[in-house]
Design a protein around this motif. Structure first.
Motif: not given
Length: 45
Positions: A1-6, A28-31
């Motif tokens: 799951m990605y926290a940010i994706e552009t 990714k979430a947590g990175e």
């Protein structure tokens, strides 16, 4: 799951300086992620 994706981000300042051109990234979430400009502060010259 990605926290940010552009995809294909472009940032150009009013004075014509282009800071980003075609930036695509996924964080990714947590990175931990950091993006620094040429001046290291994110402001145009």
């Amino acid at each position: 799951m990605y926290a940010i994706e552009t995809e294909n981000i472009i940032k150009q300042y009013k004075n014509g300086v282009q800071a980003l051109s075609g930036l695509s990234l996924s964080v990714k979430a947590g990175e931990i992620f950091s993006l620094l400009g040429k001046m290291g502060r994110g402001n145009p010259p």
